[in-house]
Structure formats: C-alpha cells, structure tokens
Write a protein that holds these residues in place. Structure first.
Motif, PDB file in Angstrom:
ATOM      1  N   ALA A 199      16.194  28.795  -6.437  1.00  0.00           N
ATOM      2  CA  ALA A 199      14.777  28.675  -6.089  1.00  0.00           C
ATOM      3  C   ALA A 199      14.499  27.288  -5.523  1.00  0.00           C
ATOM      4  CB  ALA A 199      13.890  28.941  -7.302  1.00  0.00           C
ATOM      5  N   PHE A 200      13.535  27.231  -4.632  1.00  0.00           N
ATOM      6  CA  PHE A 200      13.320  26.043  -3.821  1.00  0.00           C
ATOM      7  C   PHE A 200      12.000  25.344  -4.105  1.00  0.00           C
ATOM      8  CE2 PHE A 200      16.723  28.331  -2.032  1.00  0.00           C
ATOM      9  CZ  PHE A 200      17.562  27.378  -1.484  1.00  0.00           C
ATOM     10  N   GLU A 201      11.592  25.386  -5.386  1.00  0.00           N
ATOM     11  CA  GLU A 201      10.485  24.535  -5.814  1.00  0.00           C
ATOM     12  C   GLU A 201      10.875  23.074  -5.608  1.00  0.00           C
ATOM     13  OE1 GLU A 201       7.483  25.119  -6.725  1.00  0.00           O
ATOM     14  OE2 GLU A 201       7.335  27.096  -7.671  1.00  0.00           O
ATOM     15  N   ASN A 202       9.874  22.194  -5.601  1.00  0.00           N
ATOM     16  CA  ASN A 202      10.127  20.795  -5.308  1.00  0.00           C
ATOM     17  C   ASN A 202      11.155  20.172  -6.257  1.00  0.00           C
ATOM     18  OD1 ASN A 202       7.608  21.212  -7.006  1.00  0.00           O
ATOM     19  ND2 ASN A 202       8.051  19.068  -7.450  1.00  0.00           N
ATOM     20  N   THR A 203      11.936  19.250  -5.716  1.00  0.00           N
ATOM     21  CA  THR A 203      12.921  18.521  -6.501  1.00  0.00           C
ATOM     22  C   THR A 203      12.208  17.511  -7.382  1.00  0.00           C
ATOM     23  OG1 THR A 203      14.605  18.736  -4.793  1.00  0.00           O
ATOM     24  CG2 THR A 203      14.886  16.951  -6.376  1.00  0.00           C
ATOM     25  N   ALA A 204      12.492  17.552  -8.673  1.00  0.00           N
ATOM     26  CA  ALA A 204      11.893  16.590  -9.599  1.00  0.00           C
ATOM     27  C   ALA A 204      12.724  15.313  -9.612  1.00  0.00           C
ATOM     28  CB  ALA A 204      11.829  17.186 -10.999  1.00  0.00           C
ATOM     29  N   ARG A 205      12.053  14.183  -9.662  1.00  0.00           N
ATOM     30  CA  ARG A 205      12.724  12.896  -9.749  1.00  0.00           C
ATOM     31  C   ARG A 205      12.940  12.525 -11.216  1.00  0.00           C
ATOM     32  NH1 ARG A 205      12.165   9.366  -5.240  1.00  0.00           N
ATOM     33  NH2 ARG A 205      13.298  10.383  -3.551  1.00  0.00           N
ATOM     34  N   ASN A 206      14.118  11.958 -11.523  1.00  0.00           N
ATOM     35  CA  ASN A 206      14.346  11.476 -12.881  1.00  0.00           C
ATOM     36  C   ASN A 206      13.812  10.057 -13.028  1.00  0.00           C
ATOM     37  OD1 ASN A 206      16.260   9.819 -11.653  1.00  0.00           O
ATOM     38  ND2 ASN A 206      18.006  11.061 -12.293  1.00  0.00           N
ATOM     39  N   LYS A 207      13.975   9.469 -14.200  1.00  0.00           N
ATOM     40  CA  LYS A 207      13.412   8.140 -14.475  1.00  0.00           C
ATOM     41  C   LYS A 207      14.051   7.055 -13.618  1.00  0.00           C
ATOM     42  CE  LYS A 207      12.052   9.273 -19.208  1.00  0.00           C
ATOM     43  NZ  LYS A 207      12.224   8.985 -20.658  1.00  0.00           N
ATOM     44  N   GLN A 208      15.254   7.316 -13.128  1.00  0.00           N
ATOM     45  CA  GLN A 208      15.921   6.354 -12.259  1.00  0.00           C
ATOM     46  C   GLN A 208      15.526   6.531 -10.796  1.00  0.00           C
ATOM     47  OE1 GLN A 208      17.750   8.262 -14.671  1.00  0.00           O
ATOM     48  NE2 GLN A 208      17.296   6.525 -16.016  1.00  0.00           N
ATOM     49  N   GLY A 209      14.686   7.517 -10.517  1.00  0.00           N
ATOM     50  CA  GLY A 209      14.215   7.742  -9.151  1.00  0.00           C
ATOM     51  C   GLY A 209      15.103   8.641  -8.322  1.00  0.00           C
ATOM     52  N   GLY A 210      16.112   9.271  -8.949  1.00  0.00           N
ATOM     53  CA  GLY A 210      17.024  10.123  -8.197  1.00  0.00           C
ATOM     54  C   GLY A 210      16.622  11.583  -8.233  1.00  0.00           C
ATOM     55  N   ASP A 211      17.152  12.366  -7.290  1.00  0.00           N
ATOM     56  CA  ASP A 211      16.916  13.802  -7.246  1.00  0.00           C
ATOM     57  C   ASP A 211      17.639  14.488  -8.406  1.00  0.00           C
ATOM     58  OD1 ASP A 211      15.480  13.405  -4.930  1.00  0.00           O
ATOM     59  OD2 ASP A 211      17.146  13.934  -3.598  1.00  0.00           O
ATOM     60  N   THR A 212      17.107  15.608  -8.833  1.00  0.00           N
ATOM     61  CA  THR A 212      17.674  16.349  -9.958  1.00  0.00           C
ATOM     62  C   THR A 212      17.737  17.838  -9.624  1.00  0.00           C
ATOM     63  OG1 THR A 212      15.548  16.797 -11.023  1.00  0.00           O
ATOM     64  CG2 THR A 212      16.632  14.707 -11.585  1.00  0.00           C
ATOM     65  N   GLY A 213      18.357  18.594 -10.509  1.00  0.00           N
ATOM     66  CA  GLY A 213      18.339  20.050 -10.442  1.00  0.00           C
ATOM     67  C   GLY A 213      17.698  20.603 -11.698  1.00  0.00           C
ATOM     68  N   THR A 214      17.088  21.765 -11.588  1.00  0.00           N
ATOM     69  CA  THR A 214      16.379  22.371 -12.715  1.00  0.00           C
ATOM     70  C   THR A 214      17.195  23.523 -13.278  1.00  0.00           C
ATOM     71  OG1 THR A 214      14.210  21.743 -11.836  1.00  0.00           O
ATOM     72  CG2 THR A 214      14.262  23.542 -13.427  1.00  0.00           C
ATOM     73  N   VAL A 215      17.725  23.334 -14.483  1.00  0.00           N
ATOM     74  CA  VAL A 215      18.525  24.367 -15.138  1.00  0.00           C
ATOM     75  C   VAL A 215      17.726  25.115 -16.199  1.00  0.00           C
ATOM     76  CG1 VAL A 215      20.705  23.191 -14.715  1.00  0.00           C
ATOM     77  CG2 VAL A 215      19.423  22.693 -16.810  1.00  0.00           C
ATOM     78  N   GLY A 216      16.506  24.673 -16.475  1.00  0.00           N
ATOM     79  CA  GLY A 216      15.673  25.329 -17.476  1.00  0.00           C
ATOM     80  C   GLY A 216      14.206  25.039 -17.228  1.00  0.00           C
ATOM     81  N   ARG A 217      13.377  26.031 -17.559  1.00  0.00           N
ATOM     82  CA  ARG A 217      11.923  25.869 -17.472  1.00  0.00           C
ATOM     83  C   ARG A 217      11.326  26.611 -18.659  1.00  0.00           C
ATOM     84  NH1 ARG A 217      10.429  25.516 -11.156  1.00  0.00           N
ATOM     85  NH2 ARG A 217       8.423  24.960 -12.030  1.00  0.00           N
ATOM     86  N   ARG A 218      10.264  26.049 -19.193  1.00  0.00           N
ATOM     87  CA  ARG A 218       9.664  26.655 -20.378  1.00  0.00           C
ATOM     88  C   ARG A 218       8.814  27.871 -20.036  1.00  0.00           C
ATOM     89  NH1 ARG A 218       6.624  22.310 -23.763  1.00  0.00           N
ATOM     90  NH2 ARG A 218       5.715  21.862 -21.744  1.00  0.00           N
ATOM     91  N   ALA A 219       8.799  28.803 -20.967  1.00  0.00           N
ATOM     92  CA  ALA A 219       7.965  29.994 -20.820  1.00  0.00           C
ATOM     93  C   ALA A 219       6.490  29.608 -20.869  1.00  0.00           C
ATOM     94  CB  ALA A 219       8.277  30.990 -21.930  1.00  0.00           C
ATOM     95  N   SER A 220       5.682  30.487 -20.339  1.00  0.00           N
ATOM     96  CA  SER A 220       4.232  30.321 -20.408  1.00  0.00           C
ATOM     97  C   SER A 220       3.640  31.538 -21.112  1.00  0.00           C
ATOM     98  CB  SER A 220       3.629  30.200 -19.002  1.00  0.00           C
ATOM     99  OG  SER A 220       2.220  30.162 -19.043  1.00  0.00           O
ATOM    100  N   SER A 221       2.904  31.294 -22.192  1.00  0.00           N
ATOM    101  CA  SER A 221       2.274  32.377 -22.938  1.00  0.00           C
ATOM    102  C   SER A 221       0.941  31.900 -23.492  1.00  0.00           C
ATOM    103  CB  SER A 221       3.181  32.858 -24.079  1.00  0.00           C
ATOM    104  OG  SER A 221       3.399  31.819 -25.026  1.00  0.00           O
ATOM    105  N   ASP A 222       0.143  32.829 -23.992  1.00  0.00           N
ATOM    106  CA  ASP A 222      -1.180  32.534 -24.546  1.00  0.00           C
ATOM    107  C   ASP A 222      -1.248  32.963 -26.002  1.00  0.00           C
ATOM    108  OD1 ASP A 222      -2.009  31.720 -22.070  1.00  0.00           O
ATOM    109  OD2 ASP A 222      -3.057  33.576 -21.582  1.00  0.00           O
ATOM    110  N   TRP A 223      -2.186  32.367 -26.723  1.00  0.00           N
ATOM    111  CA  TRP A 223      -2.524  32.839 -28.062  1.00  0.00           C
ATOM    112  C   TRP A 223      -4.031  32.754 -28.248  1.00  0.00           C
ATOM    113  CZ3 TRP A 223      -4.942  28.916 -30.758  1.00  0.00           C
ATOM    114  CH2 TRP A 223      -4.634  27.605 -30.390  1.00  0.00           C
ATOM    115  N   GLU A 224      -4.536  33.594 -29.146  1.00  0.00           N
ATOM    116  CA  GLU A 224      -5.971  33.599 -29.445  1.00  0.00           C
ATOM    117  C   GLU A 224      -6.155  33.805 -30.943  1.00  0.00           C
ATOM    118  OE1 GLU A 224     -10.188  35.682 -28.045  1.00  0.00           O
ATOM    119  OE2 GLU A 224      -8.272  36.387 -27.228  1.00  0.00           O
ATOM    120  N   VAL A 225      -6.897  32.904 -31.548  1.00  0.00           N
ATOM    121  CA  VAL A 225      -7.227  32.991 -32.968  1.00  0.00           C
ATOM    122  C   VAL A 225      -8.683  33.431 -33.102  1.00  0.00           C
ATOM    123  CG1 VAL A 225      -7.565  31.691 -35.109  1.00  0.00           C
ATOM    124  CG2 VAL A 225      -5.552  31.257 -33.686  1.00  0.00           C
TER     125      VAL A 225
END
Length: 430
Positions: A199-225
C-alpha cells in the motif's frame, strides 16, 4: 580542483560503483528511466491534486479515477470502475488487473479520495521551491503517482510483461462506506487471488528523519457505555436509597479504564459524554437536559478503541466489561463494542517483506528502511487484507501536515519512492 574536491569526487565515484554493482543491468536501466521521467510524474500529480476529491464529492473522486484509469490502460491493464450500491453513499473504486504466470501475485492499494471536501478553503496546489502544499498531495495522491510511475518504468524496461498484478484505488479510504462488508468486498476478492499486498500511503519519518516502512497498523473500533441511575432529589445523593446517579457511575467507569486498561500500543478515547435527566445521542451529537438539584438517571459515553492484535483487543474488552459491571449503588451500566478496521499486526511475514524492501533501497543507494513503530500509525485500507496476506504499507510520498491545511509534500520523495517501488516490484515479480 582542490584536494578536498578531488577526494569528494573519488568518494562519489566509489559510491556509484558500489551501487552499480548491487543492481543488475536491467535494474540500472529502470532507475535511470525513473529519473528521466520524474518531471512527468510531478505533472500527473499536479493534475490529480487540482481535482477536488473529498470523499463525499463523488464526481471529483470519479474524475481522479478517470485520470488514473487512463494511465493503467496505457500500461496494458484491464480496468473497471466498481460502483457502490446507492445505500453505501460512496463513489466506488478503480480496479486494474493484468494476468501472467511470473513471480508473486501482487495486490497494490491506493485511494482516490481526500479529507478535503468540495467546500474546503485549502488551496489545491501550491508549489514553493522543493515542496508542494495541496489537498491530498501526500495523503495519498503522491503515493498513487509513485505507483503509476514505477509501473511505467517497468513497462519501458520490458519488465512488466507476464506479471500478475492487481490494483485497487478506493474512493472512500478517508471515510469508508458502510457496511464495510460491501465497500471492501472488491478488495477482499482481489486479496484471495494475491500473495502479497503493498500500500502506498505516505512514508512516515522516524525520529532520525529517515524514511520507514509500515509493518503494522492498529485497528479502529468504537465502544459505547450506557448508564442508568435513580432520579431523585440531590440532597439524597450517596444514600442507600438514592445511590450515586448515572454521572458519578460514568465517571467511575472512565477512571477505571484509565487506571486498569492501559498497555503499550493500546488507546481508548472517550470522545462524547452526556448525562442528566434526559439524554438523546445520535451519531456524534447529543441532546441533554438536567438540573443541579436532580440526581441524574441517564448517562452515555462514546469512544474509540485502537489495538494492534486481537489478543490485545480481547484483554481490553474483558477488563472494560469487568469495570462496567462493578456498579456503584443505585446504578447499572452496559458496554457495547463495534469493529471498523481490523488490525494489521506486525507479523514475521510483514517483517520479511520489509527486509526485501530495505535491501532494495540500500542496493539503489537510498539507505536501509527501518520499521515505523506500529502503534503510532492510524488506520488504513491495507488492514482489511492484512489478516490474509503478508503486507507492507507506507511506500508513498514523504511530507507533513496530512489531514490539515498545512499538508505538504517533499518533492524529492517522489523520485526516491518511485525508484524503490519500481525495483521492489521488479524483484517480487521475477
């Protein structure tokens, strides 16, 4: 020429020689082709960005799709526009495929829409030297163009023939149509006939300013109390007869979440809370009434939950349910969970794919690519197929300010990422 200049020239020549030695002759031609046609890529990007394609601007989404569809047809792909049912209220997706018998079967993912709707005051395209501001210039029309330009380089090198590539550019990544079982059905169908997903979402920069790759992304879900209490005179609050009321119970639950559910890469944010004598919640809006001298009988809290894998989700759900069940006197509460984007867990397969990408980048003289911390990236389309395929994201453009009026692209990242992508696709399809 000074000694320093001579030394620099020798070092530059040595680096170029090392790079040439790590790339095959055809790979060297691919890199040269990307550089020779980079300006054409920037022109294509400008054309795409100058079309507003906010998710709900269906005509604009289709117009960007038509622009890119023409590119895929020039590349010899079979294309089609996947319409969504009217009830989904989305423009649809661009799909391009080619059949072959060589190498890995690849699924390549982009999106046509942006967060900037038709009435957005944000300028479409503003170039300032080596940077560009504009609607979706980084997220993710830059990534779409990188993919297209990489494929053109492969075609001109004679390396696209007999490859097995499927592409989907969704029209609603920024606000996926419901139900997702319908809006992502085409993507899932393509995944069933693929070996790897990129997938070709934007490249995230690490703290050193270099390009990175994304091997994981968190799920998105909802809750209601939802909380109930006993309505009564405020003078009786805390008593055995009156209890604590719904608002105190909601506060106890939220503080329990804060103290007992925390763990790395897990977040849960209460985004809306309402309590009083009359509470009505619809979507992201609430109407409420109440008085200072009345114990509140009703409260409602809505929030999101983001997790990295299903084991983490299950732990969080269990803890949250236990906290909700331990009601204060005179109150009761319940919690419901709703899933949206599944997690892209940082699996061994994803890390192995990143290693190939990193080696490709290093061979091209562009440096190694480390993994971006998975817990720091939001949700993306690749998560729908990540449970099925080894996957890698973040192959797109580098910039800053995504989803804001300051969204900006580093122009040099187009050439850099296109070289990496073209070489990666070449190696995966041999």
């Amino acid at each position: 020429m000074s000694l320093k200049q001579i030394a620099f020239a020798v070092l530059t020549l040595a680096c170029a020689t090392v790079q040439a030695a790590t790339l095959s002759p055809i790979e060297q031609r691919i890199v040269a082709d990307v550089k020779a046609h980079n300006e054409q890529g920037l022109q294509l990007l400008e054309r795409a960005v100058n079309i507003n394609s906010g998710t709900m601007n269906h005509a604009g989404v289709r117009a960007v799709g038509a622009l890119f569809r023409d590119q895929f047809e020039q590349l010899g792909f079979q294309t089609r526009w996947a319409e969504m049912p009217a009830s989904v209220q989305r423009a649809g997706h661009l799909i391009a495929t080619r059949e072959g018998k060589q190498g890995k079967r690849l699924l390549l993912i982009g999106h046509l829409d942006t967060v900037f709707e038709k009435d957005s005051p944000v300028a479409l395209w503003q170039r300032n030297g080596d940077r560009v501001r504009g609607q979706g210039v980084t997220d993710m029309k830059g990534g779409d163009v990188i993919l297209i330009q990489a494929l053109h380089a492969l075609k001109r090198a004679g390396a696209l023939d007999n490859t097995r590539i499927s592409i989907i550019f969704t029209g609603d990544e920024e606000n996926a149509g419901n139900p997702v079982e319908v809006s992502r059905a085409d993507m899932l169908a393509l995944a069933k006939h693929s070996d790897l997903a990129l997938a070709f979402e934007n490249t995230a920069r690490n703290k050193q300013g270099g390009d990175t790759g994304t091997v994981g992304r968190r799920a998105s879900s909802d809750w209601e109390v939802t909380v109930q209490g006993k309505q009564g005179h405020s003078s009786g609050v805390f008593s055995e007869r009156a209890g604590y009321g719904a608002i105190y119970e909601a506060a106890r639950i939220l503080d329990g979440f804060r103290q007992q559910v925390i763990e790395p890469d897990l977040t849960f944010n209460p985004g809306l809370i309402a309590g009083g004598t009359g509470v009505s919640v619809e979507g992201s809006r609430a109407q409420v009434a109440g008085k200072n001298n009345i114990i509140s009988p009703n409260a409602s809290v809505k929030g999101d939950l983001r997790y990295l894998n299903y084991e983490q989700r299950d732990r969080a759900h269990a803890k949250m349910r236990a906290i909700v069940a331990a009601s204060l006197p005179g109150t009761s509460a319940s919690i419901e969970f709703h899933e949206h984007y599944p997690p892209m867990a940082p699996t061994a397969g994803n890390l192995a794919l990143l290693k190939i990408y990193s080696q490709t980048s290093a061979d091209a003289g562009l440096g190694e690519i480390p993994a971006f911390p998975p817990g720091e990236r939001g949700a993306g389309d690749i998560q729908f197929v990540a449970p099925m395929l080894d996957s890698l994201d973040g192959l797109g453009a580098t910039g800053s300010g995504t989803h804001s009026p300051d969204e900006e692209l580093e122009i040099s990242s187009i050439e850099r990422a296109t070289i990496r992508t073209a070489l990666l696709l070449y190696r995966l399809t041999r």
